[in-house]
Write a protein that holds these residues in place. Structure first.
Motif, short mmCIF file in Angstrom:
data_model
loop_
_atom_site.label_atom_id
_atom_site.label_comp_id
_atom_site.label_asym_id
_atom_site.label_seq_id
_atom_site.Cartn_x
_atom_site.Cartn_y
_atom_site.Cartn_z
N THR A 143 43.75 41.62 58.70
CA THR A 143 43.67 42.94 58.09
C THR A 143 42.63 42.88 56.97
N PRO A 144 42.15 44.03 56.51
CA PRO A 144 41.23 44.00 55.37
C PRO A 144 41.82 43.28 54.14
N LEU A 145 43.12 43.48 53.88
CA LEU A 145 43.75 42.80 52.75
C LEU A 145 43.70 41.29 52.94
N PHE A 164 39.01 49.25 54.41
CA PHE A 164 39.14 48.50 53.16
C PHE A 164 39.44 49.45 52.01
N LYS A 165 40.39 49.05 51.16
CA LYS A 165 40.66 49.78 49.92
C LYS A 165 39.65 49.30 48.87
N MET A 206 41.62 36.04 51.57
CA MET A 206 41.14 34.75 52.06
C MET A 206 39.80 34.40 51.43
N VAL A 207 38.84 35.32 51.47
CA VAL A 207 37.52 35.00 50.91
C VAL A 207 37.59 34.82 49.40
N ALA A 229 36.00 45.23 46.35
CA ALA A 229 35.54 44.54 45.15
C ALA A 229 35.77 43.03 45.26
N ASN A 230 36.95 42.63 45.70
CA ASN A 230 37.26 41.20 45.82
C ASN A 230 36.37 40.54 46.87
N THR A 231 36.12 41.24 47.96
CA THR A 231 35.27 40.70 49.02
C THR A 231 33.84 40.54 48.54
N ALA A 232 33.32 41.57 47.88
CA ALA A 232 31.95 41.50 47.35
C ALA A 232 31.83 40.36 46.33
N TRP A 233 32.82 40.24 45.44
CA TRP A 233 32.80 39.17 44.44
C TRP A 233 32.78 37.81 45.12
#
Length: 177
Positions: A106-108, A142-143, A113-114, A148-152
């Motif tokens: 899922t997106p979450l 994605f929420k 994970m990343v 934000a967490n993925t981009a970071w």
């Protein structure tokens, strides 16, 4: 209220589940840790978890991709730096496993994970490449916090690509309007 549990009880519970090769239950226990417990308990259970996770390629133990993602996320939440060979070994096994199953996430789970890998400074180019494609594919789901967490995470790992960046920016801008 619930009876307080001791650190020893948590360690013993994780070890029992590792012996039973029940990684789903291990992840459930990891998810229940309070911050201070996490700091104290991870060093005591890391070797047990690592030994069990290493059995995944031999198929003597099973793990869902969602649980693998959560395990790395929970390990990444340990503030004390675990400069331990077992952390790198565990990260590598999870990375190799998850790389072929990212479509199940899922997106979450992707963002957690990343984030976990980035927080551990454990860079896996093959996994992150597959994850980037999966993020682009699932971007509409994605929420904001997940974006934000993925981009970071990608930025922290120094693994940025134009398609991912353009997709993240477009989705963020769409969310603003």
């Amino acid at each position: 209220g619930a009876v307080p549990r001791s650190g020893e009880e948590l360690v013993q519970s994780v070890r029992e589940q590792c012996q039973n090769r029940n990684l789903t239950k291990v992840v459930e226990i990891l998810r229940s840790f309070e911050d201070e417990e996490r700091e104290q308990i991870w060093p005591a259970i890391l070797e047990d978890i690592n030994a069990t996770v290493k059995e995944i390629p031999q198929k003597t133990v099973t793990l869902t991709c969602e649980d693998a993602a959560e395990m790395i996320y929970q390990l990444g939440r340990v503030h004390t730096q675990l400069k331990h060979q077992a952390v790198q070994e565990l990260s590598q096994v999870i990375s190799d496993f998850a790389r072929y199953k990212t479509e199940e996430l899922t997106p979450l789970a992707i963002s957690r994970m990343v984030w976990g890998f980035a927080h551990l400074c454990s860079r896996s180019d093959p996994l992150m490449s597959v994850v980037a494609a999966e993020v682009v594919k699932k971007i509409k789901h994605f929420k904001h916090e997940e974006l934000a967490n993925t981009a970071w995470a990608f930025a922290k790992c120094g693994l940025w690509n134009d398609q991912l960046a353009q997709t993240l920016v477009a989705q963020c801008l769409e969310g603003i309007e």
